[in-house]
Design a protein around this motif. Sequence first.
Motif, PDB file in Angstrom:
ATOM      1  N   ALA A 147       0.847  -1.198   0.000  1.00  0.00           N
ATOM      2  CA  ALA A 147       0.000   0.000   0.000  1.00  0.00           C
ATOM      3  C   ALA A 147       0.882   1.248   0.000  1.00  0.00           C
ATOM      4  O   ALA A 147       1.982   1.236   0.553  1.00  0.00           O
ATOM      5  N   PRO A 148       0.434   2.321  -0.629  1.00  0.00           N
ATOM      6  CA  PRO A 148       1.274   3.522  -0.742  1.00  0.00           C
ATOM      7  C   PRO A 148       1.817   4.030   0.593  1.00  0.00           C
ATOM      8  O   PRO A 148       2.919   4.568   0.642  1.00  0.00           O
ATOM      9  N   ASN A 149       1.055   3.858   1.673  1.00  0.00           N
ATOM     10  CA  ASN A 149       1.480   4.374   2.974  1.00  0.00           C
ATOM     11  C   ASN A 149       1.756   3.275   3.993  1.00  0.00           C
ATOM     12  O   ASN A 149       1.694   3.504   5.201  1.00  0.00           O
ATOM     13  N   ALA A 150       2.079   2.081   3.493  1.00  0.00           N
ATOM     14  CA  ALA A 150       2.286   0.944   4.386  1.00  0.00           C
ATOM     15  C   ALA A 150       3.413   1.173   5.389  1.00  0.00           C
ATOM     16  O   ALA A 150       3.397   0.615   6.496  1.00  0.00           O
ATOM     17  N   PHE A 151       4.395   1.983   5.006  1.00  0.00           N
ATOM     18  CA  PHE A 151       5.524   2.249   5.900  1.00  0.00           C
ATOM     19  C   PHE A 151       5.685   3.751   6.126  1.00  0.00           C
ATOM     20  O   PHE A 151       6.795   4.270   6.216  1.00  0.00           O
ATOM     21  N   THR A 152       4.559   4.446   6.213  1.00  0.00           N
ATOM     22  CA  THR A 152       4.566   5.883   6.494  1.00  0.00           C
ATOM     23  C   THR A 152       4.140   6.117   7.939  1.00  0.00           C
ATOM     24  O   THR A 152       3.104   5.596   8.374  1.00  0.00           O
ATOM     25  N   HIS A 153       4.923   6.892   8.671  1.00  0.00           N
ATOM     26  CA  HIS A 153       4.634   7.191  10.067  1.00  0.00           C
ATOM     27  C   HIS A 153       4.338   8.675  10.207  1.00  0.00           C
ATOM     28  O   HIS A 153       5.049   9.512   9.646  1.00  0.00           O
ATOM     29  N   LYS A 154       3.302   9.004  10.981  1.00  0.00           N
ATOM     30  CA  LYS A 154       2.833  10.385  11.033  1.00  0.00           C
ATOM     31  C   LYS A 154       2.827  10.977  12.439  1.00  0.00           C
ATOM     32  O   LYS A 154       3.336  12.078  12.653  1.00  0.00           O
ATOM     33  N   GLY A 175       3.561  12.188  16.121  1.00  0.00           N
ATOM     34  CA  GLY A 175       4.837  12.570  16.720  1.00  0.00           C
ATOM     35  C   GLY A 175       5.455  11.487  17.570  1.00  0.00           C
ATOM     36  O   GLY A 175       6.656  11.216  17.483  1.00  0.00           O
ATOM     37  N   ILE A 176       4.649  10.816  18.396  1.00  0.00           N
ATOM     38  CA  ILE A 176       5.184   9.777  19.274  1.00  0.00           C
ATOM     39  C   ILE A 176       5.707   8.591  18.464  1.00  0.00           C
ATOM     40  O   ILE A 176       6.667   7.927  18.848  1.00  0.00           O
ATOM     41  N   HIS A 177       5.063   8.333  17.308  1.00  0.00           N
ATOM     42  CA  HIS A 177       5.515   7.248  16.439  1.00  0.00           C
ATOM     43  C   HIS A 177       6.843   7.603  15.778  1.00  0.00           C
ATOM     44  O   HIS A 177       7.772   6.788  15.751  1.00  0.00           O
ATOM     45  N   THR A 178       6.906   8.802  15.206  1.00  0.00           N
ATOM     46  CA  THR A 178       8.129   9.181  14.486  1.00  0.00           C
ATOM     47  C   THR A 178       9.320   9.245  15.423  1.00  0.00           C
ATOM     48  O   THR A 178      10.437   8.866  15.051  1.00  0.00           O
ATOM     49  N   LYS A 179       9.101   9.708  16.647  1.00  0.00           N
ATOM     50  CA  LYS A 179      10.201   9.744  17.620  1.00  0.00           C
ATOM     51  C   LYS A 179      10.744   8.339  17.848  1.00  0.00           C
ATOM     52  O   LYS A 179      11.965   8.108  17.830  1.00  0.00           O
ATOM     53  N   ALA A 180       9.842   7.378  18.065  1.00  0.00           N
ATOM     54  CA  ALA A 180      10.268   6.007  18.342  1.00  0.00           C
ATOM     55  C   ALA A 180      10.922   5.352  17.133  1.00  0.00           C
ATOM     56  O   ALA A 180      11.929   4.657  17.264  1.00  0.00           O
ATOM     57  N   ILE A 181      10.350   5.592  15.956  1.00  0.00           N
ATOM     58  CA  ILE A 181      10.898   5.006  14.729  1.00  0.00           C
ATOM     59  C   ILE A 181      12.323   5.485  14.486  1.00  0.00           C
ATOM     60  O   ILE A 181      13.189   4.727  14.044  1.00  0.00           O
ATOM     61  N   LEU A 182      12.590   6.749  14.791  1.00  0.00           N
ATOM     62  CA  LEU A 182      13.944   7.288  14.610  1.00  0.00           C
ATOM     63  C   LEU A 182      14.938   6.623  15.561  1.00  0.00           C
ATOM     64  O   LEU A 182      16.131   6.553  15.266  1.00  0.00           O
ATOM     65  N   GLN A 203      11.786  -1.060  14.889  1.00  0.00           N
ATOM     66  CA  GLN A 203      10.928  -2.138  15.381  1.00  0.00           C
ATOM     67  C   GLN A 203       9.879  -1.648  16.377  1.00  0.00           C
ATOM     68  O   GLN A 203       8.941  -2.378  16.688  1.00  0.00           O
ATOM     69  N   ALA A 204      10.060  -0.422  16.863  1.00  0.00           N
ATOM     70  CA  ALA A 204       9.099   0.103  17.833  1.00  0.00           C
ATOM     71  C   ALA A 204       7.684   0.124  17.260  1.00  0.00           C
ATOM     72  O   ALA A 204       6.710  -0.134  17.972  1.00  0.00           O
ATOM     73  N   TYR A 205       7.562   0.459  15.964  1.00  0.00           N
ATOM     74  CA  TYR A 205       6.240   0.513  15.338  1.00  0.00           C
ATOM     75  C   TYR A 205       6.194  -0.210  13.994  1.00  0.00           C
ATOM     76  O   TYR A 205       5.339   0.091  13.164  1.00  0.00           O
ATOM     77  N   GLU A 206       7.083  -1.159  13.763  1.00  0.00           N
ATOM     78  CA  GLU A 206       7.060  -1.939  12.523  1.00  0.00           C
ATOM     79  C   GLU A 206       7.324  -3.413  12.822  1.00  0.00           C
ATOM     80  O   GLU A 206       8.306  -3.751  13.489  1.00  0.00           O
ATOM     81  N   VAL A 207       6.460  -4.267  12.293  1.00  0.00           N
ATOM     82  CA  VAL A 207       6.685  -5.708  12.401  1.00  0.00           C
ATOM     83  C   VAL A 207       7.350  -6.246  11.140  1.00  0.00           C
ATOM     84  O   VAL A 207       7.862  -7.364  11.106  1.00  0.00           O
ATOM     85  N   LEU A 208       7.349  -5.432  10.079  1.00  0.00           N
ATOM     86  CA  LEU A 208       7.986  -5.795   8.811  1.00  0.00           C
ATOM     87  C   LEU A 208       9.119  -4.810   8.526  1.00  0.00           C
ATOM     88  O   LEU A 208       9.011  -3.630   8.852  1.00  0.00           O
ATOM     89  N   ARG A 209      10.177  -5.276   7.902  1.00  0.00           N
ATOM     90  CA  ARG A 209      11.290  -4.409   7.533  1.00  0.00           C
ATOM     91  C   ARG A 209      11.104  -3.972   6.081  1.00  0.00           C
ATOM     92  O   ARG A 209      11.253  -4.794   5.172  1.00  0.00           O
TER      93      ARG A 209
END
Length: 403
Positions: free
Chosen positions: A302-309, A311-318, A322-328
């Motif tokens: 999907a176009p946004n399958a790996f898009t994070h929006k 603030g709390i998500h983007t902080k963790a992803i940086l 793995q904080a908010y992704e089960v797939l690489r």
Amino acid sequence: MEDTEPQNAAANGITPRRTNIKSVEILDTTLREGEQFSRAHFSFPQKIEIATALARFGVDYIEVGSPVSYPNALEELTTMVSQLKKRNSNSKVLVHCRVNQEDVDMALETGAYGINLFMGTSKFLQKASHGKSVEEVSKLACNMVEYVHSKGRFARFGAEDAFRTDLKDLLYICAALDEAGVDQVDFPDTVGGATPFEVYDRILEFTKRFRFKVEFHGHNDTGCGVANALAAMEAGAHCINVTVMGIGERNGICSLSGLVSRLYSLDRELVKQYNLVELPKLDKMVATILGVPIPHDMPITAPNAFTHKAGIHTKAILQDSQAYEVLRPEDFGIRRTLDIASRITGKHAIAARVRELELELEDADIAIITEKVRHAAGLEPISLENVDLIIKSHKPSSAGKED
């Protein structure tokens, strides 16, 4: 005793295995089931393009339609099989056929690896389709399996509408097929009405009792296509039917992306034999051919399958993806993105963008810019270019200070 090992593993700091699935084979039926999607009308060059892409991905089987389904079907199927062989494809072509010797003889002419026989087994299809008893279905199926084997080909039988067929009737047919030496039996949830619990219980009956390999074909009418495929695999099914983007009759069936994402998230070893970077290309190709978008909720592609929006998500992803992704995403040739042009963006995401722009700003400046972006995005939708303009036009608080 069954609970002891997981408990001990957890106590020793070892993550218990999350699945009983040891291996799986993927049968892609985009060129058969997928053609039954209301928007599908593949030209022959498009069929070759799709088949070649499926072979590059590495599906175990490519199912194609019957050689009697339209006037030049036999010629097209024969050419397709020949071209895949010339490309040294490891994907085996199976031809979908009625339990009818004339149809099967034509299918054998294509040079395909095997024949996918099918016949309705439920009371609904006995009455509305072929009008034959369970005993007659069993005899016809076994005779045709033996005939296909006499020609040196793989023989599979599909018990159409298996999950609305009386269990005793299915067991009767399966016992006869097992005795006849059938290679594989498919149990389709033809109308998509089965629950994962029903699929697990019924598939387990067959994997425990019989020698043949068990196959599952699950429709998505009630949204359980992938869940039911997982239940079938956990119960011992060896082969799962999919199509690209899940296209097919009505709501379609389990999607290739859905199955791969489900298996990958449980144990990456289950999909190591497949060329995962080809998956997004496949979905994009078929979507383009059909003139439809890839669904917004399609796993992986999907176009946004790996898009994070948020603030709390983007902080963790940086900090840790793995904080908010089960797939690489990188395993599929995809790059994750951070949607920072929003009213819920966070300062960590803005700081990451500042670094990408090769700028140096103090934390206080980052906080000010973050609030400016949130304010602007709260008034109307903005783009990354707008964010960059806000960043670049900001006058640093340290500007003008003496050294």
